[in-house]
Design an enzyme around this catalytic site. Structure first.
Site, PDB file in Angstrom:
ATOM      1  N   ASP A   4      -6.452 -14.451 -20.161  1.00 53.13           N
ATOM      2  CA  ASP A   4      -7.610 -15.305 -18.474  1.00 53.13           C
ATOM      3  C   ASP A   4      -8.241 -15.803 -20.033  1.00 53.13           C
ATOM      4  O   ASP A   4      -8.961 -15.764 -20.920  1.00 53.13           O
ATOM      5  CB  ASP A   4      -8.002 -14.086 -17.844  1.00 53.13           C
ATOM      6  CG  ASP A   4      -8.646 -14.971 -16.487  1.00 53.13           C
ATOM      7  OD1 ASP A   4      -8.315 -15.587 -16.055  1.00 53.13           O
ATOM      8  OD2 ASP A   4      -9.820 -14.176 -16.988  1.00 53.13           O
TER       9      ASP A   4
ATOM     10  N   GLU B  53      -4.226 -18.511 -20.738  1.00 55.57           N
ATOM     11  CA  GLU B  53      -4.120 -19.259 -20.085  1.00 55.57           C
ATOM     12  C   GLU B  53      -4.933 -20.403 -20.513  1.00 55.57           C
ATOM     13  O   GLU B  53      -6.266 -20.903 -20.465  1.00 55.57           O
ATOM     14  CB  GLU B  53      -4.951 -18.448 -18.286  1.00 55.57           C
ATOM     15  CG  GLU B  53      -5.306 -19.466 -17.315  1.00 55.57           C
ATOM     16  CD  GLU B  53      -6.062 -18.655 -16.252  1.00 55.57           C
ATOM     17  OE1 GLU B  53      -6.040 -19.851 -15.173  1.00 55.57           O
ATOM     18  OE2 GLU B  53      -7.221 -18.226 -16.629  1.00 55.57           O
TER      19      GLU B  53
ATOM     20  N   ASN C 278       0.880  -1.240  -0.053  1.00 60.46           N
ATOM     21  CA  ASN C 278      -0.240   0.269  -0.213  1.00 60.46           C
ATOM     22  C   ASN C 278       1.036   1.268   0.052  1.00 60.46           C
ATOM     23  O   ASN C 278       1.272   1.809   1.124  1.00 60.46           O
ATOM     24  CB  ASN C 278      -1.249   0.081   1.307  1.00 60.46           C
ATOM     25  CG  ASN C 278      -2.133   1.264   1.093  1.00 60.46           C
ATOM     26  OD1 ASN C 278      -1.843   1.909   0.104  1.00 60.46           O
ATOM     27  ND2 ASN C 278      -2.837   0.669   1.856  1.00 60.46           N
TER      28      ASN C 278
ATOM     29  N   ASN D  14      -5.346   6.474  -1.569  1.00 62.85           N
ATOM     30  CA  ASN D  14      -6.953   6.146  -2.844  1.00 62.85           C
ATOM     31  C   ASN D  14      -7.144   4.076  -2.136  1.00 62.85           C
ATOM     32  O   ASN D  14      -8.416   3.700  -2.907  1.00 62.85           O
ATOM     33  CB  ASN D  14      -6.356   5.849  -3.976  1.00 62.85           C
ATOM     34  CG  ASN D  14      -5.308   5.141  -3.618  1.00 62.85           C
ATOM     35  OD1 ASN D  14      -4.680   3.869  -2.724  1.00 62.85           O
ATOM     36  ND2 ASN D  14      -3.802   4.901  -4.526  1.00 62.85           N
ATOM     37  N   ASP D  15      -7.455   3.993  -0.727  1.00 63.88           N
ATOM     38  CA  ASP D  15      -7.846   3.392  -0.175  1.00 63.88           C
ATOM     39  C   ASP D  15      -9.130   2.925  -0.304  1.00 63.88           C
ATOM     40  O   ASP D  15      -9.775   0.967  -0.606  1.00 63.88           O
ATOM     41  CB  ASP D  15      -7.174   3.081   1.605  1.00 63.88           C
ATOM     42  CG  ASP D  15      -5.959   2.910   1.764  1.00 63.88           C
ATOM     43  OD1 ASP D  15      -5.049   2.690   0.482  1.00 63.88           O
ATOM     44  OD2 ASP D  15      -5.348   3.273   3.018  1.00 63.88           O
TER      45      ASP D  15
ATOM     46  N   ASP E 222      -1.781  -1.488  -4.266  1.00 57.43           N
ATOM     47  CA  ASP E 222      -1.704  -0.055  -5.165  1.00 57.43           C
ATOM     48  C   ASP E 222      -0.709  -0.366  -5.971  1.00 57.43           C
ATOM     49  O   ASP E 222       0.522  -0.296  -6.256  1.00 57.43           O
ATOM     50  CB  ASP E 222      -1.887   1.343  -4.206  1.00 57.43           C
ATOM     51  CG  ASP E 222      -1.515   0.903  -3.483  1.00 57.43           C
ATOM     52  OD1 ASP E 222      -0.082   1.659  -3.769  1.00 57.43           O
ATOM     53  OD2 ASP E 222      -2.093   2.035  -2.844  1.00 57.43           O
TER      54      ASP E 222
ATOM     55  N   GLY F  30      -5.763  -2.253   0.171  1.00 57.26           N
ATOM     56  CA  GLY F  30      -5.743  -1.412   0.006  1.00 57.26           C
ATOM     57  C   GLY F  30      -3.977  -1.110  -0.894  1.00 57.26           C
ATOM     58  O   GLY F  30      -3.681  -0.313  -1.382  1.00 57.26           O
TER      59      GLY F  30
END
Length: 617
Positions: free
Chosen positions: A332, A361, A139, A144-145, A167, A165
């Site tokens: 993905d 994947e 974090n 920006n949490d 980032d 949190g």
């Protein structure tokens, strides 16, 4: 639970019956574009209240308004533009006109492409990828949490399903740590906005395809992250999700048309069976369930047979590559996508970015299942996917069988040998991503019963086998756990949060065992980085005998010999059998310890691996 799932699906259908109330001109995507693309065409998706009732006008030299498409939902227009190659970069107004009302105007920008050599450069066998879940690494920006206008509020470090949190700034703050470790490429699980009400931290339920999640940072910060990595000699892999989108995204809440997603009478999951795509005898319903069934009730299955969906996804991915300059793409849930669209997508992306690395994947213990999805029609699929590479789950499983199994005709270390022996099925197996674990799987240390010898052997194989190796964050400091549920393997990196007891980004914060593991991985990773034979050298392997597995990486200049002892006791083995590759060389250097060894016979500890650089004759 079933009632909740059914309700979600019904809500999507009802969204087409009562169109959402949105601002008059809510958005235009892509927000801007570039001059000089190989494909001169771009299709804008315009969203606004009853926007279809308006006429579209624009006037800019080199830009032609080709067509305006109205669809079922009057809140959408799809606007086709053609941008000539000689068009001058600049901005121009796009006007949306309606008699008796004030014009709506969007200022559209055409930019010059950035042809810097370190952008979109590809991730190759020279690289070691490091996979990070942004929410769980560090974090770096407390501001920006959480955001009041987003559905999931606050951070809750005591919950594996909540936001923690982490980032982009936290990752940027620790790039020196990664470079020192020997990492040359960073793969982030999706950093795109996931504005879902619960468990949105993983990133695979996208709600705004053109926006970095505010809890990670901004689009500009993401670009700065990529630029910083490039300046430090590292690359960036972007994780893309074609198959599904979060149910709280604007194109799902207010769908352009019913066929935007795969609709079912009631909520219907995929059967998750690759065989339904591969099987020449498969029933239509099994194939449809595999490709069109939803991955999860919060992940609407995109209808890739819809040309508007195709343009939306492909242009978005091209936009991010050109905007940020990422070097590779991980796709993905690759087998769940429409095969024809994905083949076209790959050609479209490679046309714009010839060096771009792409790997899908494909999670299976079977080499032929993986090869089925790769390019070249190498196993008689009758169709070229144009997918260069896959995630090599077969090799991952074979490594663990070699480490944990009892050697036999098909078992133990022999299973690893026979898996590698099937490399003939790939057009170029060296493009495959090899790995020990990731965000969906039990961690490497737990998979080997926390046996340090096995752990080091696994790392030695990862760094020396063919392919592009990928590590998962924290493996180098012995983070552990089983994926039951998967939140247990997505723990925070210790030291990434204010108030953490120990900072394991530093040697002082790690205990002796952790430092031993870290130093082992760092030694191997940096040796690999500086040893071209481990990037591009040929491979020769020998049938295991008495539990000893030997393979070589070699070229005209250097030979590396890897010896794995799968026995539970120390073994001394003669080396005359390997003379084809050893030739007349008498000594070898232990890459980890630096000591010189007599090559006439080698002593290897239980479940241990020697990585040897052959010396002079």
């Amino acid at each position: 639970m079933k009632k909740v799932l059914f309700f979600t699906a019904c809500c999507l259908c009802m969204a087409m019956g009562s169109f959402a109330q949105v601002p008059a001109l809510e958005r235009v995507e892509p927000m801007f574009w570039w001059v000089g693309m190989q494909n001169p065409n771009v299709q804008l998706i315009v969203h606004g209240n009853d926007i279809a009732a308006r006429k579209v006008e624009l006037n800019y030299p080199g830009v032609k308004l080709v067509a305006v498409h109205k669809v079922e939902n009057p809140n959408y227009l799809f606007v086709d533009l053609r941008v000539s190659s000689g068009t001058t970069p600049g901005t121009f107004p796009i006007k949306f006109l309606k008699a008796g009302e004030k014009p709506l105007i969007y200022s559209y920008a055409l930019k010059a492409r950035d042809h810097s050599p370190n952008r979109a450069q590809g991730v190759t066998t020279k690289d070691l990828m490091y996979l990070i879940m942004p929410d769980r690494f560090a974090n770096g920006d407390l501001a920006n949490d959480s955001f009041n206008n987003m559905r999931e509020q606050g951070i809750h470090l005591d919950s594996m399903f909540s936001r923690h949190g982490g980032d982009l700034q936290g990752i940027i703050n620790h790039l020196d740590y990664l470079k020192d470790l020997g990492i040359t490429s960073i793969w982030l699980t999706p950093a795109i906005e996931n504005d879902e009400p619960h468990a949105s931290y993983h990133g695979y339920a996208v709600t705004d395809h053109y926006k970095i999640d505010a809890r990670y940072g901004t689009n500009a910060l993401y670009k700065q992250f990529v630029d910083k990595c490039h300046a430090m000699g590292m690359k960036v892999v972007m994780d893309l999700v074609h198959n599904h989108a979060g149910t709280e995204g604007y194109t799902i809440l207010d769908m352009p048309m019913k066929s935007w997603v795969h609709q079912w009478p009631q909520y219907t999951r995929s059967n998750f069976k690759y065989e339904a795509v591969m099987d020449p005898h498969a029933s239509a319903i099994d194939r449809k369930l595999m490709l069109d069934g939803w991955f999860d009730h919060r992940m609407a299955d995109m209808n890739q047979n819809n040309p508007y969906v195709q343009n939306f996804l492909t242009q978005n991915h091209i936009w991010w590559i050109e905007y940020a300059g990422v070097d590779g793409l991980r796709l993905d849930t690759y087998p769940y996508n429409d095969p024809a669209y994905m083949a076209k997508w790959a050609l479209d992306v490679k046309a714009e970015f010839p060096k771009m690395t792409i790997f899908g994947e494909v999670l299976t213990p079977l080499p032929y299942t993986q090869a089925y999805f790769t390019q070249g029609n190498t196993i008689n699929r009758g169709f070229d996917t144009h997918l260069p590479a896959i995630t090599d789950g077969a090799v991952k499983d074979a490594i663990y069988e070699a480490l944990n199994g009892h050697d036999g005709w098909d078992n133990g270390v022999t299973h690893l040998y026979t898996t590698i022996a099937q490399d003939f099925m790939y057009q170029d197996v060296t493009r495959n991503t090899i790995f020990l674990d990731n965000h969906d799987m039990s961690r490497a240390l737990s998979m080997v019963g926390e046996d340090i010898n096995k752990y080091k052997s696994a790392m030695a194989m990862l760094m020396t086998l063919r392919g592009v190796p990928q590590m998962y964050y924290g493996d180098e400091i012995l983070m552990k756990n089983y994926s039951n549920p998967d939140g247990l393997v997505r723990e925070d990196f210790p030291g990434g949060w204010n108030g953490d007891k120990n900072n394991k980004f530093t040697a002082d914060g790690r205990n002796d065992k952790e430092n031993d593991a870290f130093n082992y991985v760092r030694k191997l990773a940096n040796y690999r980085k500086n040893t071209p034979v481990l990037h591009n050298g040929k491979m020769m392997q020998y049938l295991p005998e008495y539990g000893i597995y030997v393979y070589f990486r070699y070229d005209a200049k250097k030979t590396v010999m890897v010896v794995y002892n799968s026995n539970d006791k120390e073994v001394t083995t003669p080396t005359a059998r390997y003379d084809e590759r050893i030739k007349d060389v008498k000594t070898a250097k232990n890459v980890i310890t630096g000591e010189s060894l007599d090559l006439s016979k080698l002593t290897v500890g239980p479940k241990s691996t020697l990585v040897l650089e052959l010396g002079d004759k």
